[in-house]
Design an enzyme around this catalytic site. Structure first.
Site, PDB file in Angstrom:
ATOM      1  CG  HIS A 102      -1.984  -1.030   1.203  1.00 48.31           C
ATOM      2  ND1 HIS A 102      -2.827  -1.232   0.132  1.00 48.31           N
ATOM      3  CD2 HIS A 102      -2.317  -1.962   2.141  1.00 48.31           C
ATOM      4  CE1 HIS A 102      -3.635  -2.248   0.409  1.00 48.31           C
ATOM      5  NE2 HIS A 102      -3.347  -2.706   1.606  1.00 48.31           N
ATOM      6  CG  ASP A 124      -3.442  -8.181   0.797  1.00 50.59           C
ATOM      7  OD1 ASP A 124      -2.678  -8.460   1.725  1.00 50.59           O
ATOM      8  OD2 ASP A 124      -4.455  -7.456   0.946  1.00 50.59           O
ATOM      9  CG  HIS A 128      -7.200  -4.801   1.992  1.00 54.41           C
ATOM     10  ND1 HIS A 128      -6.803  -5.735   2.921  1.00 54.41           N
ATOM     11  CD2 HIS A 128      -8.335  -4.242   2.459  1.00 54.41           C
ATOM     12  CE1 HIS A 128      -7.674  -5.746   3.925  1.00 54.41           C
ATOM     13  NE2 HIS A 128      -8.610  -4.855   3.666  1.00 54.41           N
ATOM     14  CG  ASP A 167      -5.645  -9.646   3.568  1.00 53.26           C
ATOM     15  OD1 ASP A 167      -5.311 -10.193   2.501  1.00 53.26           O
ATOM     16  OD2 ASP A 167      -5.351  -8.472   3.845  1.00 53.26           O
TER      17      ASP A 167
END
Length: 303
Positions: free
Chosen positions: A119, A156, A158, A240
């Protein structure tokens, strides 16, 4: 050749506030799970050079992180006194993994470090991340080892907005990412394709299970990676998307990460002699995380 595991105790010194999902216990659970796996080449992550970070981030940003000290950077991202050292280990581990795989010392590698990185944008920390670990590793493979094509696969839950930002203008890197949508950080629409059509975003609706995920990867991700013919594959390995994870709403099971690992290994075998560097990103249910990492590493070893 075997699989390399890179980690470092300094990554336990990146301390977040009580209740924060990106916690020290994540790495402790992973270490306990991987301790039961025999045959790994285990090494400590070196401290990266500043030049490694500067492959992706400007000097002013590096200096700001280096001198920040303990405190809150945004609503989700924190630093403690040990965070900058841990972040340098995370970058250093990813870079060292590339070196070891390119040198033929190992077939592939898993880098179990924190803070995560996908990120972190060019000059903006966010989403628990300080530096773009995987993007830096990709640039190191390209510029440091003279590779022509490197692929990054991010599973992931996200969106890897930081990796997308850092590799947007890099024609030698192909970035493929699946993510729940809608979900923080809100980026990752299929229209976001990179400056050289080198970005593939695959949004997945809340509730998506393993069967739908496998179909999406077989129809969209793997054909694009195959046609790109990478000389190395890097993985942003976030766990996740697991059904037990508290931060999202996908319904993958542990065996789905096994399948993904096997399929990525097959692509690496076809195009780049099995060269894979996988770097830990998210995963916040401790039991699901440790179980999924163990099956991922076992898949790398079998690949």
């Amino acid at each position: 050749m075997t699989t390399l595991l890179i980690t470092h105790p300094d990554c336990l010194n990146h301390v977040t506030p009580p209740g924060h999902p990106e916690q020290v216990a994540r790495l402790k659970y992973i270490e306990a799970a991987l301790a039961r796996i025999e045959g790994l080449d285990r090494r400590e992550a070196p401290l990266c050079d500043e030049a490694d970070i500067l492959r992706c981030h400007p000097r002013a940003y590096l200096d700001a992180i280096a001198t920040n000290g303990a405190g809150q950077l945004d609503a989700d991202t924190w630093m403690s006194e040990g965070s900058y050292q841990a972040a340098r280990r995370a970058v250093g581990g990813a870079v060292a993994a590339v070196d070891a795989v390119v040198a033929g010392e190992v077939r592939n590698a898993f880098v179990a470090t924190r803070p995560p990185g996908h990120h972190a944008e060019t000059a903006k920390p966010m989403g628990f991340c300080l530096f773009g670990n995987v993007s830096i590793a990709a640039k190191h493979a390209l510029d440091g080892h003279g590779m022509s094509r490197v692929a990054v696969i991010d599973f992931d839950v996200h969106h890897g907005n930081g990796t997308q930002d850092l590799l947007w203008n890099e024609a030698r890197a192909f970035f493929a990412t699946s993510q729940q949508m809608p979900l923080w950080p809100g980026t990752g629409d299929p229209s976001e394709r990179g400056a050289h059509d080198n970005v593939l975003n695959v949004p997945l609706a809340p509730g998506t299970g393993g069967a739908e995920m496998r179909d999406a990867y077989q129809r969209q991700v793997f054909p694009r990676v195959d046609s790109f013919e990478p000389e190395m594959i890097l993985i942003s390995a976030g766990f996740d998307a697991h059904a037990e994870d508290p931060l999202a709403n996908l319904n993958w099971e542990t065996e789905d990460f096994t399948w993904l690992t096997e399929e990525i290994c097959a692509l690496a075998d076809k195009h780049c002699g099995g060269r894979i560097v996988s770097v830990l990103e998210g995963g916040y249910d401790l039991d699901a995380l440790s179980e999924s990492v163990a099956t991922h590493v076992a898949g790398l070893m079998a690949g």
